[in-house]
Write a protein that holds these residues in place. Structure first.
Motif, mmCIF file in Angstrom:
data_model
loop_
_atom_site.group_PDB
_atom_site.id
_atom_site.type_symbol
_atom_site.label_atom_id
_atom_site.label_comp_id
_atom_site.label_asym_id
_atom_site.label_seq_id
_atom_site.Cartn_x
_atom_site.Cartn_y
_atom_site.Cartn_z
ATOM 1 N N ASN A 113 0.843 -1.193 0.000
ATOM 2 C CA ASN A 113 0.000 0.000 0.000
ATOM 3 C C ASN A 113 0.880 1.244 0.000
ATOM 4 O O ASN A 113 1.534 1.557 0.992
ATOM 5 N N LEU A 114 0.889 1.936 -1.138
ATOM 6 C CA LEU A 114 1.672 3.168 -1.293
ATOM 7 C C LEU A 114 0.751 4.357 -1.555
ATOM 8 O O LEU A 114 1.201 5.400 -2.025
ATOM 9 N N SER A 115 -0.517 4.229 -1.239
ATOM 10 C CA SER A 115 -1.505 5.246 -1.578
ATOM 11 C C SER A 115 -1.313 6.526 -0.766
ATOM 12 O O SER A 115 -0.614 6.547 0.247
ATOM 13 N N GLN A 116 -1.970 7.597 -1.230
ATOM 14 C CA GLN A 116 -1.997 8.887 -0.546
ATOM 15 C C GLN A 116 -0.596 9.424 -0.259
ATOM 16 O O GLN A 116 -0.251 9.774 0.865
ATOM 17 N N ASN A 117 0.215 9.451 -1.305
ATOM 18 C CA ASN A 117 1.535 10.067 -1.251
ATOM 19 C C ASN A 117 1.677 10.985 -2.456
ATOM 20 O O ASN A 117 0.672 11.369 -3.084
ATOM 21 N N ASN A 118 2.899 11.346 -2.795
ATOM 22 C CA ASN A 118 3.140 12.211 -3.952
ATOM 23 C C ASN A 118 4.074 11.528 -4.944
ATOM 24 O O ASN A 118 4.919 12.174 -5.575
ATOM 25 N N LEU A 119 3.917 10.225 -5.076
ATOM 26 C CA LEU A 119 4.764 9.459 -5.991
ATOM 27 C C LEU A 119 4.456 9.829 -7.438
ATOM 28 O O LEU A 119 3.298 10.081 -7.790
ATOM 29 N N PHE A 120 5.483 9.838 -8.270
ATOM 30 C CA PHE A 120 5.269 10.179 -9.676
ATOM 31 C C PHE A 120 6.051 9.211 -10.550
ATOM 32 O O PHE A 120 6.668 8.259 -10.078
ATOM 33 N N GLY A 121 6.050 9.507 -11.865
ATOM 34 C CA GLY A 121 6.696 8.605 -12.801
ATOM 35 C C GLY A 121 5.776 7.472 -13.205
ATOM 36 O O GLY A 121 4.621 7.381 -12.783
ATOM 37 N N SER A 122 6.260 6.581 -14.008
ATOM 38 C CA SER A 122 5.453 5.455 -14.489
ATOM 39 C C SER A 122 5.561 4.276 -13.531
ATOM 40 O O SER A 122 6.453 4.215 -12.686
ATOM 41 N N LEU A 123 4.622 3.372 -13.671
ATOM 42 C CA LEU A 123 4.639 2.133 -12.889
ATOM 43 C C LEU A 123 5.506 1.122 -13.622
ATOM 44 O O LEU A 123 5.177 0.707 -14.738
ATOM 45 N N PRO A 124 6.656 0.731 -13.039
ATOM 46 C CA PRO A 124 7.585 -0.172 -13.740
ATOM 47 C C PRO A 124 6.925 -1.498 -14.110
ATOM 48 O O PRO A 124 6.070 -2.010 -13.381
ATOM 49 N N THR A 125 7.340 -2.039 -15.244
ATOM 50 C CA THR A 125 6.786 -3.323 -15.694
ATOM 51 C C THR A 125 7.146 -4.452 -14.738
ATOM 52 O O THR A 125 6.495 -5.494 -14.726
ATOM 53 N N GLU A 126 8.176 -4.223 -13.901
ATOM 54 C CA GLU A 126 8.570 -5.245 -12.927
ATOM 55 C C GLU A 126 7.474 -5.547 -11.909
ATOM 56 O O GLU A 126 7.598 -6.502 -11.136
ATOM 57 N N VAL A 127 6.404 -4.750 -11.904
ATOM 58 C CA VAL A 127 5.306 -5.029 -10.999
ATOM 59 C C VAL A 127 4.748 -6.436 -11.239
ATOM 60 O O VAL A 127 4.145 -7.037 -10.354
ATOM 61 N N GLY A 128 4.965 -6.966 -12.422
ATOM 62 C CA GLY A 128 4.505 -8.316 -12.737
ATOM 63 C C GLY A 128 5.173 -9.397 -11.912
ATOM 64 O O GLY A 128 4.668 -10.527 -11.839
#
Length: 961
Positions: free
Chosen positions: A508-523
């Motif tokens: 759970n990384l919600s409710q922050n200020n993260l930016f950029g793309s979601l890396p394909t390694e999420v798989g």
């Protein structure tokens, strides 16, 4: 001649003949003894064969020696006496034997020991055991025996040890056992015995060890047990016992271990307990309803190894000198109301530094206040579990925490800690669980976290942490769940974190200020169950590799900047399992998602020459600058815009007019003094249902209400608070000022609708009510104890409690909110202070609004939910109130005032009917909380943290019914 007869007899004597007579006489005597012995052996022989015949599946070789080739005294498990060669012991421990215990065991009349533990014998205990008058040891534990304990076991008058534990025995403890005057050990653990502890057991004055753990005995502890002057251990945990602990038990000076955990015992501990029971080694009283302070005399129990008192109602300042308890290994005092306002309230921690064998220290879920002692760094290096969570401790987490090298679990969440997470935490190589959630920790997450190679759970939820997520977390190869949500983290999601295949529960990384793309390694997270990245600024395409995360059952990507096509594989095939709301540039997916088709978007794209693009960009930039100047000039009179960050949508009056079908009567879902609320569909947010709160600016106070609510939503956020989507401060088509707030639509309506709507036929179960009340109490705990400044809601009532699809409650309407400790307009002492019936009585005297006032309103809300009576009903007049109505029913007449719909739900369920006592206790406990919260005096009202804990206890009980 007479004088010659002896001479003649002597002369006729023959040695050979004499020897013959002696041999004959000897053979006669031997044959008599042999016949007697063989007869006894035959009885034992036949009995053993009968016993063997009823063992249906002896494992290979277990009884292979039981045959004619060997004398029975040489059979495995059989021991005979040397003189009579009769069976004195039958010990067949842990052989996996199945079948029944033959009644012929009663024919082994010389038997002193019968030991058959850890097998699979079933059926009843044969009453023929009563014939074994020589029996001293009877061990039938760890089998599947059922039926009642035979009363004629009392005929075994020499019995010293009786172990019937871990079977399926029913009925009561037969009072005939009290005739066994030599009994020193009794274990009846883990059966289904009922009927209480018979007072007749007190007659067994030889008793040294007694255990009945895990039976539904019920009843109270008889005072007669005080006759057990030799008693050393007394175990009756999980027995549904109630009443007080008889004072006679405290006179048993030889007592070393007492375990009465998980019962319903009441009362307090005697002041001199440590003097009366100086030999105590183990005290287990957790899970009861014991009250009062913890006696300082416990310091005298110098042999104490374990003190477990959690989940009671103990209170007051801890004054035990733990320095005298040098051998103590585990100290569990959590889930009580220990604590005081004195400056040295936590000084007792200092006295623990000499307890070098301490392994567990649990002080969580209490009411400890003050500075977190730096001396926790001086605790034993053997300490494995440190729990100080859910208190009111402040200060920093000390750097010296690295001395606790044995620590496997660290829980200091739910406090008011500030400062940084010390990098020295990385030296705790054995740490598996870390809870630092709901504090005010700031700074960055130290890279040293990556040194915790044993880490399983890391929870840093709801702090003020900033900076990037350290990529060193990729070294935590055993990590199962990670909570970094509700912080101020920025930067990109580290690729190494997403390559942790161990993550199988939650990320759970919600409710922050993260930016950029979601890396394909999420798989790589193919075992992960929950992934929440909502409310960030993550952009780019949704990687198709997310479809490889076959374990995902919940995925939230909402309120980001994703664009492109929504995949259709894996979790994306289940509409209820994921959310992409608030990403306006997404397309595709299944038809039910109502997203535009991707090929339609592509079809309308046109290519332009480079110089045209440059001109367009320049023109756009110029237009933006002009608009920005105009907006800045106008923003001085539009305070609400300050609460909206880039993550929120911008909407106009025209868009809201369209969303609500012209603010039509058909879309009207609520009215208030300052506003009207409409249901709408916001096209700008993927056609999401929203609730639009339109302010009645012509009403005095509406403008101020709008500004308060904007300020509130700018400072607070919590899962149990209504989530705001955006605000609008504009003008309508007639040139009038227009102000509105747009909220997430709550499909299940308000709690008031469920209680009082004449149209609805749905009913709330007691478990649903408990969950709703916990949600509301958690929201209050958050705004009262975890917000800076502290927020007072000011108008808590069922109409302002909204329910979502999952019946999760959300507190809304902060139009009357106050911010404590500030000098802004919010703290004006004039104006409306809540709703009649719910507003605290001190507000009527002109007192300032406080968090205690919210607790009063919550107490009235609880009573309304339980009784279905509005505090403004006609019956409540001339000093008679909902509070008095409920308090008069306590403790014995609670069901008389409970809403009949709640009672009917349980009467319709056979399973819950069997737990009527537990249900009634839950009803009474809930009403009691409502009464405690709604006391006239603010000082007498229950603390909101205690309310949360008590409601959670009620919910846990209901979930087990």
């Amino acid at each position: 001649m007479n004088s010659k007869k002896p001479i003649l007899c002597l002369s006729s004597f023959s040695p050979i003949r004499f020897l013959f007579y002696v041999i004959v006489i000897f053979l006669i005597i031997f044959s008599i003894n042999s016949a007697s012995c063989d007869g006894g052996n035959e009885t034992d022989y036949q009995a053993l064969l009968k016993i063997k015949s009823m063992i249906t599946q002896p494992p290979y070789g277990a009884l292979s020696s039981w045959n004619n080739s060997l004398h029975l005294c040489e059979w495995s498990g059989v021991t005979c006496g040397k003189r009579h060669r009769r069976v004195t012991s039958l010990a067949l421990d842990s052989l996996g034997l199945e079948g029944f215990l033959s009644p012929h065991v009663g024919n082994l009349s010389f038997l002193r020991e019968l030991s058959l533990p850890n097998n699979n014998f079933q059926g009843v205990i044969p009453s023929e055991l009563g014939r074994l008058s020589r029996l001293r040891f009877l061990y039938l534990n760890e089998n599947k025996l059922n039926g009642a304990i035979p009363g004629n076991i009392s005929s075994c008058s020499k019995l010293e040890e009786l172990d019937l534990s871990e079977n399926r025995l029913v009925g009561g403890i037969p009072k005939e056992i009290s005739f066994l005057s030599k009994l020193i050990f009794v274990s009846l653990e883990d059966n289904n015995l009922t009927g209480g502890i018979t007072p007749f057991l007190g007659n067994i004055t030889s008793m040294e060890e007694f255990s009945a753990v895990g039976n539904s005995l019920g009843g109270s502890i008889p005072d007669t047990l005080g006759h057990w002057k030799n008693l050393k251990t007394f175990y009756c945990s999980h027995c549904k016992l109630y009443g007080t602990i008889p004072h006679s038990l405290y006179n048993l000076s030889l007592l070393t271990e007492i375990s009465l955990a998980d019962n319903q015992l009441t009362g307090s501990l005697p002041t001199a307990i440590g003097t009366m029971l100086p030999n105590l080694v183990l005290v287990q009283l957790w899970g009861n309803q014991l009250t009062g302070p913890l006696p300082p005399s416990i310091s005298n129990c110098s042999r104490l190894l374990g003190l477990e008192l959690l989940e009671n109602n103990f209170s007051g300042k801890l004054t035990i000198d733990f320095a005298k308890l040098r051998d103590i290994s585990f100290l569990s005092l959590g889930s009580n109301t220990f604590g005081s306002k004195e400056a040295d309230a936590m000084k007792f921690i200092d006295t623990l530094k000499n307890c070098t064998k301490l392994e567990i220290l649990d002080l969580g879920y209490c009411a400890f206040k003050g500075l977190l002692p730096r001396s926790i760094g001086n605790l034993s290096n053997q300490l494995q579990h440190l729990h100080l969570g859910e208190n009111q401790l402040h200060g920093n987490l000390p750097i010296s925490i690295d001395n606790l090298v044995g620590l496997t679990s660290l829980h200091v969440g739910g406090n008011q800690l500030t400062g940084n997470i010390p990098s020295t935490i990385g030296k705790l190589q054995k740490l598996q669980v870390v809870f630092l959630y709901k504090n005010q920790l700031s700074g960055t997450i130290p890279d040293a976290i990556g040194n915790l190679s044993s880490l399983i759970t890391l929870d840093l939820f709801s702090n003020m942490l900033e900076g990037v997520i350290p990529s060193s977390m990729g070294n935590c190869h055993r990590l199962l769940e990670l909570y970094l949500n509700d912080n101020k983290l920025n930067g990109r999601i580290p690729t190494r974190l997403l390559q942790l295949s161990s993550l199988s529960k939650v990320l759970n990384l919600s409710q922050n200020n993260l930016f950029g793309s979601l890396p394909t390694e999420v798989g790589y997270l193919n075992k992960l169950t929950t992934l929440d990245l909502s409310y960030n600024n993550i952009s780019g395409n949704i990687p198709s590799s997310l479809g490889d995360c076959v374990g995902l059952s919940k995925l939230s990507l909402k309120a980001n900047l994703f664009q492109g096509e929504v995949p259709t594989l894996g979790v994306f095939a289940n509409e209820s399992a994921f959310s992409v709301l608030g990403n306006s540039k997404l397309c595709g997916g299944f038809v039910d998602f109502v997203l535009p088709k991707c090929n339609e978007i592509k079809k309308h794209k046109k290519k332009f020459p480079l110089f045209v693009i440059v001109i367009l960009i320049a023109f756009t930039f110029l237009a933006i600058m002009c608009l920005a100047y105009a907006w800045c000039k106008k923003s001085r009179r539009q305070l609400s815009q300050s609460l909206m960050t880039d993550r929120f949508l911008k909407v106009s009056y025209n868009q809201l007019l369209k969303a609500t079908n012209g603010f039509s009567e058909a879309n009207l879902i609520g009215n208030g003094g300052f506003s009207s609320i409409y249901k709408g569909i916001l096209d700008e947010d993927n056609g999401r249902f929203v609730a639009v709160k339109v302010l009645h600016l012509q009403n005095q106070g509406a403008q101020r209400s709008f500004m308060r609510e904007c300020e509130a939503w700018r400072n607070i956020r919590h899962r149990n608070l209504l989530r705001i989507i955006t605000s609008c401060s504009s003008i309508d088509f007639q040139g009038n000022d227009f102000k509105a707030l747009v909220y997430e639509f709550m499909s299940k309506g308000s709690l008031h609708d469920w209680l009082h709507s004449s149209e609805g036929t749905s009913r709330l179960s007691l478990l649903q009510i408990a969950n709703i009340l916990i949600d509301v109490a958690s929201a209050l705990d958050y705004i009262h104890n975890h917000c800076l400044p502290t927020v007072v809601h000011g108008d808590l009532k069922p109409r302002n409690i909204l329910l979502d699809d999952d019946m999760v409650a959300h507190v809304g309407d902060f139009g009357l909110a106050r911010f404590l400790g500030t000098t802004s307009y919010q703290n004006s002492s004039t104006g409306i202070r809540g709703t009649i019936g719910y507003a605290a009585p001190e507000y009527g005297l002109g007192n300032e609004m406080t968090s205690s006032g919210d607790v009063y309103s919550f107490g009235i809300l609880i009573l309304e939910v339980m009784t279905k009576k509005n505090p403004s009903d006609d019956i409540f007049n001339e000093g008679f109130s909902l509070h008095k109505f409920a308090s008069m029913a306590l403790p014995d007449h609670v069901t008389d005032i409970i809403d009949v719909n709640i009672l009917n739900i349980y009467q319709e369920d056979e399973n819950t009917m069997q737990n009527a006592m537990k249900i009634n206790e839950c009803l009474a406990s809930t009403v009691k909380i409502g009464v405690s919260c709604s006391m006239d005096s603010p000082q007498q009202r229950m603390d909101i943290k205690t309310v949360v804990r008590e409601l959670q206890h009620i919910r846990n009980t209901l979930q087990n019914i």
